[in-house]
Design an enzyme around this catalytic site. Structure first.
Site, PDB file in Angstrom:
ATOM      1  N   ARG A  13       0.846  -1.197   0.000  1.00 35.61           N
ATOM      2  CA  ARG A  13       0.000   0.000   0.000  1.00 35.61           C
ATOM      3  C   ARG A  13       0.883   1.250   0.000  1.00 35.61           C
ATOM      4  O   ARG A  13       2.093   1.175   0.149  1.00 35.61           O
ATOM      5  CB  ARG A  13      -0.943   0.022   1.209  1.00 35.61           C
ATOM      6  CG  ARG A  13      -0.243   0.009   2.554  1.00 35.61           C
ATOM      7  CD  ARG A  13      -1.268  -0.006   3.678  1.00 35.61           C
ATOM      8  NE  ARG A  13      -0.627   0.024   4.992  1.00 35.61           N
ATOM      9  CZ  ARG A  13      -0.330  -1.057   5.689  1.00 35.61           C
ATOM     10  NH1 ARG A  13      -0.609  -2.254   5.197  1.00 35.61           N
ATOM     11  NH2 ARG A  13       0.248  -0.956   6.877  1.00 35.61           N
ATOM     12  N   GLY A  14       0.239   2.392  -0.170  1.00 40.23           N
ATOM     13  CA  GLY A  14       0.922   3.669  -0.054  1.00 40.23           C
ATOM     14  C   GLY A  14       2.091   3.831  -1.010  1.00 40.23           C
ATOM     15  O   GLY A  14       2.034   3.447  -2.177  1.00 40.23           O
ATOM     16  N   VAL A  50       8.875  -8.282   8.914  1.00 36.20           N
ATOM     17  CA  VAL A  50      10.322  -8.061   8.973  1.00 36.20           C
ATOM     18  C   VAL A  50      10.874  -8.171  10.386  1.00 36.20           C
ATOM     19  O   VAL A  50      12.100  -8.182  10.566  1.00 36.20           O
ATOM     20  CB  VAL A  50      10.716  -6.700   8.361  1.00 36.20           C
ATOM     21  CG1 VAL A  50      10.351  -6.643   6.883  1.00 36.20           C
ATOM     22  CG2 VAL A  50      10.103  -5.529   9.131  1.00 36.20           C
ATOM     23  N   GLY A  78       7.476  -0.019   7.488  1.00 36.71           N
ATOM     24  CA  GLY A  78       7.614   0.876   8.630  1.00 36.71           C
ATOM     25  C   GLY A  78       6.322   1.008   9.410  1.00 36.71           C
ATOM     26  O   GLY A  78       5.227   0.785   8.886  1.00 36.71           O
ATOM     27  N   TYR A 142      10.117   7.215  15.991  1.00 39.05           N
ATOM     28  CA  TYR A 142      10.081   7.140  14.524  1.00 39.05           C
ATOM     29  C   TYR A 142      11.257   7.894  13.920  1.00 39.05           C
ATOM     30  O   TYR A 142      11.945   7.385  13.016  1.00 39.05           O
ATOM     31  CB  TYR A 142       8.758   7.727  14.034  1.00 39.05           C
ATOM     32  CG  TYR A 142       8.553   7.672  12.545  1.00 39.05           C
ATOM     33  CD1 TYR A 142       8.231   6.472  11.910  1.00 39.05           C
ATOM     34  CD2 TYR A 142       8.662   8.815  11.762  1.00 39.05           C
ATOM     35  CE1 TYR A 142       8.025   6.425  10.538  1.00 39.05           C
ATOM     36  CE2 TYR A 142       8.452   8.780  10.394  1.00 39.05           C
ATOM     37  CZ  TYR A 142       8.142   7.580   9.786  1.00 39.05           C
ATOM     38  OH  TYR A 142       7.939   7.535   8.421  1.00 39.05           O
ATOM     39  N   LYS A 146      14.286   6.335  11.586  1.00 38.64           N
ATOM     40  CA  LYS A 146      14.508   6.801  10.220  1.00 38.64           C
ATOM     41  C   LYS A 146      15.867   7.478  10.064  1.00 38.64           C
ATOM     42  O   LYS A 146      16.479   7.414   8.987  1.00 38.64           O
ATOM     43  CB  LYS A 146      13.377   7.755   9.807  1.00 38.64           C
ATOM     44  CG  LYS A 146      12.028   7.058   9.667  1.00 38.64           C
ATOM     45  CD  LYS A 146      12.044   6.000   8.579  1.00 38.64           C
ATOM     46  CE  LYS A 146      10.683   5.417   8.305  1.00 38.64           C
ATOM     47  NZ  LYS A 146      10.680   4.424   7.200  1.00 38.64           N
TER      48      LYS A 146
END
Length: 236
Positions: A13-14, A50, A78, A142, A146
């Site tokens: 998705r996305g 994952v 993520g 987050y 990242k």
């Protein structure tokens, strides 16, 4: 480089799905992983979490059996567990780091192993975020995960450049996805006001940047962090 074997980790998705579709349309053989939901029609789909090492191994093995060793691996899986630091549970921190950063480590390690065996180089592309450079209240976990991708990707660029393997990072700003759809208009307007271009990104704009750094035209680009954020993180 037509007909390459491409794997988009987190491609159901996305941004990930848009990347997968663009690369398939350009003639690549594209596989995606998904953690929940259903397989993607028209794309070879492999269920993979994952955070589970055995899942990562099974997913790569399935892709190799279907379309050969992966020449291009885009690591996009993520999660977010937003909360201010003083209210953040250890579980929220750990879950975010485990998926976004440790999951990327597992996938990249398995990808590089296949690329070295195939002896034809390869492309690693990590999807980070403008938040990695700017920080964001309520997203310390987050942002940390990242930001970690940047140091990780640049280290791999140094380790495996001699093997013809490039390692780059795309850092999107706020993008029109299911995640932004839940934001109220006041919050959205506040974010857009900080963006020099005055709007959020479309998924195809992020995917186009990914497709470029994964292409033959970008063969001399490695260790780069490419912002696709409307200028919000310029100077970082």
């Amino acid at each position: 480089m037509p007909g390459r074997s491409v794997l988009v980790v987190g491609g159901s998705r996305g941004i990930g799905l848009e990347v997968a579709r663009q690369m398939a349309e350009s003639g690549d053989r594209v596989a995606v992983t998904y953690r929940s939901g259903e397989p993607i029609v028209g794309l070879f789909s492999v269920k993979c979490d994952v955070t589970v090492p055995e899942d990562v191994e099974r997913a790569f093995a399935a892709v190799e059996a279907e379309q050969g060793p992966a020449d291009v691996v885009i690591i996009n899986a993520g999660v977010t567990e937003d909360c201010l630091l003083l209210r953040m549970a250890e579980e929220d921190w750990a879950a975010t780091i485990e998926t976004n950063l440790t999951g990327a480590y597992r996938c990249a390690k398995r990808a590089v192993r296949g690329m070295i065996r195939a002896r034809r180089g390869g492309r690693l592309v990590f999807i980070s975020s403008a938040v990695a450079m700017l920080g964001e209240a309520g997203q310390s976990n987050y942002a940390a995960s990242k930001s970690g991708l940047i140091g990780f990707a640049r280290s791999l660029a140094r380790e495996y450049g001699s093997r013809g393997i490039t390692s780059n990072v795309i850092a999107p700003g706020l993008t029109e996805t299911g995640m932004t759809a839940v934001l109220d208009q006041e919050r959205l307007d506040h974010i857009i006001a900080q963006v020099p271009l005055g709007r959020i990104a479309q998924r195809w704009e992020i995917a186009s940047a990914v497709r470029f750094v994964a292409s033959n035209d970008a063969g001399y680009i490695t260790g780069a962090v490419i912002p696709v954020d409307g200028g919000v993180a310029m100077g970082h």
